[in-house]
Motif scaffolding. Structure first.
Motif, PDB file in Angstrom:
ATOM      1  N   GLU A 289       3.520   6.733  -6.774  1.00 55.64           N
ATOM      2  CA  GLU A 289       3.826   5.386  -7.290  1.00 55.64           C
ATOM      3  C   GLU A 289       4.840   4.502  -6.798  1.00 55.64           C
ATOM      4  O   GLU A 289       4.812   3.421  -6.541  1.00 55.64           O
ATOM      5  N   ALA A 290       6.117   5.177  -6.770  1.00 58.49           N
ATOM      6  CA  ALA A 290       6.989   4.668  -6.340  1.00 58.49           C
ATOM      7  C   ALA A 290       7.049   4.187  -4.911  1.00 58.49           C
ATOM      8  O   ALA A 290       7.562   3.219  -4.452  1.00 58.49           O
TER       9      ALA A 290
ATOM     10  N   LYS B  26       5.103   1.189  -4.459  1.00 58.26           N
ATOM     11  CA  LYS B  26       5.832  -0.083  -5.047  1.00 58.26           C
ATOM     12  C   LYS B  26       6.659  -0.495  -4.210  1.00 58.26           C
ATOM     13  O   LYS B  26       6.818  -1.663  -3.911  1.00 58.26           O
ATOM     14  N   ARG B  27       7.554   0.313  -3.496  1.00 58.21           N
ATOM     15  CA  ARG B  27       8.249   0.084  -2.510  1.00 58.21           C
ATOM     16  C   ARG B  27       7.838  -0.627  -1.198  1.00 58.21           C
ATOM     17  O   ARG B  27       8.231  -1.821  -0.922  1.00 58.21           O
TER      18      ARG B  27
END
Length: 358
Positions: A15-16, A19-20
């Motif tokens: 997920e990170a 998002k990035r």
């Protein structure tokens, strides 16, 4: 179109990482950064659709399995672009632009919360602390509002929401983009929501004073605390109430001194009582008792009366009464008394200070 390729991430991306990648691409292809660039607009549309699909676990799972049918743009509230004019709700920054969309995902209804504990102090006499007592205590506490039963809202007649006109959604223009989001006034129901309760201001609680009878157990010492369950502030959203803690301040006694559960008493005795022995009356918490002083008792000698002390608040056992005797000489001696003492000294001439000689 492979959504992972659109964002430039691997299929197992976290997920990170998603998002990035989204933030990086949005800063590059955002229509406000590329005004009039149709290709950038189309590219940003793909990026937003890919992000909204892959950031949601359920939609990502359906996409990975090939069964995704939901339009990602509608789920996110994104309806498209409008380059005809800048709306009055225009936000210049990227963070402001997507704040509402992203924060609506994380809103959670608050769960039950325990009410706060309350603390008060009451003074007690030494005798009341030993025997136990009931005391009225007035407590000002937060309680469940009687007007709204703790909901914080008043009932209203059914009717369409005047903000969204009953649709449950409101549209806003940000730059060249059109968004729709759930109406915050009616929570997306399209119906009027209850108003905040007047007496409690929407908190669901009101302040009230109550006088309660507090039972202080026998044997409490100075600084001990007595717990009264559920007499603290009421809980929020159906949570349990806190407790009331009463700290006792015990006044000192004229003759008794407490150490733990034992009581200490200093009793003066006369010379002849110490020398010849006697039975003397002494005060106890239970009344007058007789203490036998054996012949030859020395000043400072201690006697222990079993179970005449304070009751333990831990196990209910009683401490002891420790009596220390102090030899008291008469203030004035007549000649006859002096002569008798001189004769006593001649008969008992041994030194009482031999242990001090080298």
């Amino acid at each position: 179109m492979d959504l992972y390729v659109v964002l430039g991430v691997r299929h197992g991306a976290s997920e990170a990482e998603i998002k990035r990648a989204y933030r990086r691409l949005a800063r590059r292809y955002h229509p406000d950064i590329n005004p009039g660039d149709g290709m950038a607009e189309a590219r940003f549309r793909q990026i937003l659709q890919a992000y909204e699909t892959l950031i949601d676990p359920d939609r990502r799972s359906r996409y990975d399995s090939g069964t995704a049918t939901e339009d990602a743009r509608k789920a996110s509230g994104f309806e498209g672009f409008d380059f005809s004019a800048r709306g009055s709700d225009y936000s210049a920054t990227f963070g402001d632009l997507f704040a509402e969309v992203l924060t609506e995902r994380g809103t959670r209804k608050p769960g039950p919360a325990r009410g706060a504990d309350l603390h008060q102090t009451i003074p007690l006499s030494f005798d009341d602390a030993l025997a136990g007592v009931k005391r009225p205590v007035t407590v000002t506490r937060r309680e469940t509002c009687r007007g709204c039963a703790g909901t914080g809202r008043t009932r209203v007649s059914p009717g369409a929401c005047h903000i969204c006109q009953g649709t449950g959604a409101v549209r806003s223009v940000r730059g060249h983009m059109v968004f729709s989001r759930s109406c915050t006034s009616c929570a997306g129901t399209g119906q009027q929501r209850p108003r905040a309760c007047g007496p409690c201001g929407g908190t669901g609680q009101e302040t009230r004073s109550e006088t309660i009878q507090v039972r202080v157990p026998a044997g409490v010492a100075d600084g001990d605390r007595v717990r009264v369950p559920a007499k603290g502030n009421a809980g929020l959203h159906g949570g349990p109430a806190g407790d009331l803690y009463i700290t006792v301040q015990v006044a000192p006694h004229a003759v008794f001194r407490r150490e733990g559960d034992d009581l200490h008493l200093v009793v003066p005795i006369a010379v002849h009582e110490a020398a010849l022995g006697a039975r003397i009356e002494i005060p106890t918490p239970d009344g007058i008792a007789r203490l036998r002083v054996p012949p030859g008792t020395q000043s400072g000698q201690r006697f222990r009366l079993r179970e005449r002390g304070a009751v333990s608040t831990r196990d209910g056992r009683r401490g002891d009464l420790v009596v220390e005797v102090r030899l008291m000489l008469p203030k004035l001696l007549d000649e006859r008394s002096k002569e008798l003492l001189r004769e006593f000294g001649r008969i008992n001439g041994e030194s009482v200070r031999e242990h001090l000689q080298g």
